[in-house]
Design a protein around this motif. Sequence first.
Motif, PDB file in Angstrom:
ATOM      1  N   GLU A  64     -16.314  -3.708   6.861  1.00 47.45           N
ATOM      2  CA  GLU A  64     -15.365  -4.013   5.784  1.00 47.45           C
ATOM      3  C   GLU A  64     -16.027  -4.961   4.784  1.00 47.45           C
ATOM      4  O   GLU A  64     -16.524  -6.015   5.152  1.00 47.45           O
ATOM      5  N   GLN A 110      -4.176  -6.376  -1.727  1.00 44.97           N
ATOM      6  CA  GLN A 110      -4.121  -4.940  -1.996  1.00 44.97           C
ATOM      7  C   GLN A 110      -2.743  -4.644  -2.575  1.00 44.97           C
ATOM      8  O   GLN A 110      -1.743  -5.210  -2.142  1.00 44.97           O
ATOM      9  N   SER A 153       5.460  -0.697  -0.742  1.00 43.21           N
ATOM     10  CA  SER A 153       6.616   0.086  -0.295  1.00 43.21           C
ATOM     11  C   SER A 153       6.174   1.151   0.708  1.00 43.21           C
ATOM     12  O   SER A 153       5.295   1.963   0.405  1.00 43.21           O
ATOM     13  N   ARG A 167       0.919  -6.736   1.584  1.00 44.39           N
ATOM     14  CA  ARG A 167      -0.239  -6.007   2.101  1.00 44.39           C
ATOM     15  C   ARG A 167      -1.300  -6.920   2.732  1.00 44.39           C
ATOM     16  O   ARG A 167      -2.032  -6.499   3.621  1.00 44.39           O
ATOM     17  N   ASP A 214      -7.223   6.931   1.144  1.00 43.57           N
ATOM     18  CA  ASP A 214      -7.496   7.191  -0.284  1.00 43.57           C
ATOM     19  C   ASP A 214      -8.866   7.839  -0.479  1.00 43.57           C
ATOM     20  O   ASP A 214      -9.084   8.521  -1.484  1.00 43.57           O
ATOM     21  N   ILE A 268       0.213   4.556   1.719  1.00 41.96           N
ATOM     22  CA  ILE A 268       0.025   3.965   3.054  1.00 41.96           C
ATOM     23  C   ILE A 268       0.329   5.024   4.111  1.00 41.96           C
ATOM     24  O   ILE A 268      -0.375   5.145   5.121  1.00 41.96           O
TER      25      ILE A 268
HETATM   26  C1  LIG Z   1      -0.841   0.901  -8.746  1.00 34.59           C
HETATM   27  C2  LIG Z   1      -0.722   1.338  -7.312  1.00 34.59           C
HETATM   28  C3  LIG Z   1       0.455   1.112  -6.608  1.00 34.59           C
HETATM   29  C4  LIG Z   1       0.581   1.534  -5.274  1.00 34.59           C
HETATM   30  N1  LIG Z   1       1.772   1.354  -4.619  1.00 34.59           N
HETATM   31  C5  LIG Z   1       1.921   1.868  -3.373  1.00 34.59           C
HETATM   32  C6  LIG Z   1       3.152   1.728  -2.668  1.00 34.59           C
HETATM   33  O1  LIG Z   1       4.118   1.133  -3.146  1.00 34.59           O
HETATM   34  N2  LIG Z   1       3.234   2.284  -1.431  1.00 34.59           N
HETATM   35  C7  LIG Z   1       2.180   2.935  -0.853  1.00 34.59           C
HETATM   36  O2  LIG Z   1       2.321   3.450   0.249  1.00 34.59           O
HETATM   37  N3  LIG Z   1       1.005   3.029  -1.485  1.00 34.59           N
HETATM   38  C8  LIG Z   1       0.841   2.514  -2.710  1.00 34.59           C
HETATM   39  N4  LIG Z   1      -0.363   2.612  -3.331  1.00 34.59           N
HETATM   40  C9  LIG Z   1      -1.484   3.217  -2.616  1.00 34.59           C
HETATM   41  C10 LIG Z   1      -1.975   2.374  -1.433  1.00 34.59           C
HETATM   42  O3  LIG Z   1      -2.250   1.064  -1.835  1.00 34.59           O
HETATM   43  C11 LIG Z   1      -3.209   3.051  -0.846  1.00 34.59           C
HETATM   44  O4  LIG Z   1      -2.922   4.420  -0.694  1.00 34.59           O
HETATM   45  C12 LIG Z   1      -3.619   2.476   0.517  1.00 34.59           C
HETATM   46  O5  LIG Z   1      -4.076   1.156   0.377  1.00 34.59           O
HETATM   47  C13 LIG Z   1      -4.739   3.330   1.121  1.00 34.59           C
HETATM   48  O6  LIG Z   1      -5.250   2.766   2.289  1.00 34.59           O
HETATM   49  P1  LIG Z   1      -6.789   3.001   2.647  1.00 34.59           P
HETATM   50  O7  LIG Z   1      -7.012   2.385   3.977  1.00 34.59           O
HETATM   51  O8  LIG Z   1      -7.167   4.402   2.450  1.00 34.59           O
HETATM   52  O9  LIG Z   1      -7.616   2.209   1.532  1.00 34.59           O
HETATM   53  P2  LIG Z   1      -7.629   0.652   1.150  1.00 34.59           P
HETATM   54  O10 LIG Z   1      -6.359  -0.006   1.503  1.00 34.59           O
HETATM   55  O11 LIG Z   1      -8.079   0.608  -0.263  1.00 34.59           O
HETATM   56  O12 LIG Z   1      -8.758   0.060   2.076  1.00 34.59           O
HETATM   57  C14 LIG Z   1     -10.107   0.406   1.866  1.00 34.59           C
HETATM   58  C15 LIG Z   1     -10.979  -0.736   2.361  1.00 34.59           C
HETATM   59  O13 LIG Z   1     -12.340  -0.326   2.251  1.00 34.59           O
HETATM   60  C16 LIG Z   1     -13.116  -1.441   1.860  1.00 34.59           C
HETATM   61  N5  LIG Z   1     -14.357  -0.920   1.252  1.00 34.59           N
HETATM   62  C17 LIG Z   1     -14.475  -0.227   0.096  1.00 34.59           C
HETATM   63  N6  LIG Z   1     -15.771   0.093  -0.123  1.00 34.59           N
HETATM   64  C18 LIG Z   1     -16.474  -0.381   0.942  1.00 34.59           C
HETATM   65  C19 LIG Z   1     -17.857  -0.376   1.297  1.00 34.59           C
HETATM   66  N7  LIG Z   1     -18.774   0.201   0.518  1.00 34.59           N
HETATM   67  N8  LIG Z   1     -18.221  -0.964   2.448  1.00 34.59           N
HETATM   68  C20 LIG Z   1     -17.306  -1.565   3.253  1.00 34.59           C
HETATM   69  N9  LIG Z   1     -15.979  -1.616   2.963  1.00 34.59           N
HETATM   70  C21 LIG Z   1     -15.568  -1.029   1.823  1.00 34.59           C
HETATM   71  C22 LIG Z   1     -12.236  -2.191   0.889  1.00 34.59           C
HETATM   72  O14 LIG Z   1     -12.590  -3.539   0.802  1.00 34.59           O
HETATM   73  C23 LIG Z   1     -10.836  -1.992   1.522  1.00 34.59           C
HETATM   74  O15 LIG Z   1     -10.465  -3.079   2.333  1.00 34.59           O
HETATM   75  C24 LIG Z   1      -0.519   2.175  -4.645  1.00 34.59           C
HETATM   76  C25 LIG Z   1      -1.704   2.388  -5.348  1.00 34.59           C
HETATM   77  C26 LIG Z   1      -1.813   1.987  -6.665  1.00 34.59           C
HETATM   78  C27 LIG Z   1      -3.103   2.238  -7.400  1.00 34.59           C
END
Ligand SMILES: Cc1cc2nc3c(=O)[nH]c(=O)nc-3n(C[C@H](O)[C@H](O)[C@H](O)COP(=O)(O)OP(=O)(O)OC[C@H]3O[C@@H](n4cnc5c(N)ncnc54)[C@H](O)[C@@H]3O)c2cc1C
Length: 432
Positions: free
Chosen positions: A34, A42, A46, A106, A290, A303
Motif C-alpha cells: 500500500e 478517500q 455511502s 472512509r 476501481d 465500495i
Molecule cells: C467523486 C467520487 C465520489 C464517490 N462516492 C462514492 C460513494 O458515495 N459510495 C461508494 O460506494 N463509492 C463512491 N466512490 C467510489 C469509491 O470511492 C471507490 O469505488 C472505492 O474506493 C474503490 O475501492 P478500491 O479498493 O478499488 O480502491 P481505493 O479505495 O482507491 O484503494 C486503492 C489503494 O491503492 C493504493 N495504491 C494506488 N497505487 C498504488 C501503487 N502503485 N502501489 C501501492 N499502492 C497503491 C492507494 O493508495 C489506495 O489506498 C466515489 C468516487 C468518486 C470519484
Amino acid sequence: MSSQFDVAIIGGGPAGSVAGSVLAKHGRSVVILEREKFPRFQVGESTIPGSLDTLQRIGVKEKIDQAGFLTKDGGEIVSACGGARAKFFFRNALNPRWKTAYQVDRMTFDDILLRHAQSLGCEVREETRVDSVEFDTDGVTLHCRNNAVPVRAAYVIDCSGRSSLLANRFRLKQPFPHLKKFSVYSYYQRNNKSNAPEDAYTRMIRGSDAWFWVIPIADGKISVGVVMDLERFQQLKLSPEEAFNRTIEEQPEVRKWVENTTRYMPVFATADFSYAVSQLTGERWVLAGDAAGFIDPVFSSGIYMAIYSGEQAGETINAALANPAKKSAACRRYERTVQKRLASYLKLTSGWYTKEFIEIFLHPREMMNMVAIVNSVLGGNPPRTLQERLVMGLFYFLVYLQGRTGKLVPHLTFQPEPARAAAPEEELEAKI
Ligand SMILES: Cc1cc2nc3c(=O)[nH]c(=O)nc-3n(C[C@H](O)[C@H](O)[C@H](O)COP(=O)(O)OP(=O)(O)OC[C@H]3O[C@@H](n4cnc5c(N)ncnc54)[C@H](O)[C@@H]3O)c2cc1C
C-alpha cells in the motif's frame, strides 16, 4: 521479512483488503503493498447492503457494526427545485436479506478492513508504492519504491484503485465519452448531531446540468459534492472551489444543508472518473475494485463493486493455486460476473443523466413488483430470475417511452426555483 508469497496485492483499499482476507482465510501467504500510511483519506461514504454478506463471510462485519457508523436505510432523490422527491428504502427491496447499510468515514472504514486482513495473516506493507511489475512463466516480481528487495509472488491482484497500475500498463482502460464528468466535494460539520434515520439518508439532488450528493456521516459531519460535465466546468472558468461554492449557492435544496455549518476540509476535485477495462484477468494477474472499472458515484456502487470483486478475485486466485487446470474457467467466470455487474451500473448511470429516467424514477408505479425489483438493484442485488430481468427491461422501456412521447408521467424542470422550493412539495410515497 519474506519476499516470496502466493499472492501479492497492490493497494490496501476495500478491494485489496477483502481479496487479501479471502486468500488468508484459505491459508494462502499474502502481501498487501500500500502506497499510503493508513488511515488515509478517500472519498465515497455511502454504502449499499449488497456488500454485507461478503463482510460477514470474511468476519469483519461485527467490527464495522461496532465502529459507530450511521445506519443508512435508504436515500432520497430530489429534483433541483424540490418540486418532486422520492424516497427509497432498502427494506422495500425484493426479499431483502439486509435492510440497512452504513454511511462511513472512509478513513476509519478502510482502516478497519486493512487491519482485519492483517489480523487474518496478510503481511501489510504501508508506504510501499509498487512502481513496476514483471511477469515470467512462474510468477511475478514487484518492484517497490524505497525497497531494495523485490517482492516475488505466484500471482498479483491489482487493487490500486483508479491509478489502475496494470490496466494502464496494458492499455486496457476505456473512458466513456458520455460520462466525461468533473466532481468537486468537501465536508461540513453541523451543530445538529442527530442520528435520526431520515438524517442518515443519502440525498441526491438532480439539477439541469449537475447533480449533488449530501451524505451524512457520524457526529454531525456531512459530505457534499457536485458532479457536472467536464465541459461545463471548463466553460465556468472558475477554480474548483469557486465552482463548488457557486453551484451550491444556486441550489436551495443543497444550500439548506450547508447553512450554519463549518467546512472542515479543503475542496477536492476529481475529473474523468468513469471507465471500463476491457480485460480483467491474465496469465498471472487479476484486476479488482476501481482498477477493474469504475462507473460514476451516483448509485454508490464503488465500495460495493470493490468488495464484491475483491472477494471474487480472491476466490479466483485461490482456485488457480489449488488446481492450475481450473484457472482459465475461474478467470472466465470472474470476467463474466464482474463485467455484468459493471454493465448494469453503466445502464442505470447512463439513464440518470437523461431527463426521462429521472421523471420515471420520481413518479414510480407499482406494477409487477417493479418498485421492489428496482430497489433490489439499487441495493446491489442484480436481477436473478427471468421475471426480475423482464421487469427491469420494462422499467427501461417506460423510460424509453417517456423520452419518445413525454406522456407517461409529468415533466419536471430541473432549474432551481427558490420560490417553488419554499412551497409545499409533492412528496412521493412510492419508493424507487
Ligand atoms: C467523486 C467520487 C465520489 C464517490 N462516492 C462514492 C460513494 O458515495 N459510495 C461508494 O460506494 N463509492 C463512491 N466512490 C467510489 C469509491 O470511492 C471507490 O469505488 C472505492 O474506493 C474503490 O475501492 P478500491 O479498493 O478499488 O480502491 P481505493 O479505495 O482507491 O484503494 C486503492 C489503494 O491503492 C493504493 N495504491 C494506488 N497505487 C498504488 C501503487 N502503485 N502501489 C501501492 N499502492 C497503491 C492507494 O493508495 C489506495 O489506498 C466515489 C468516487 C468518486 C470519484
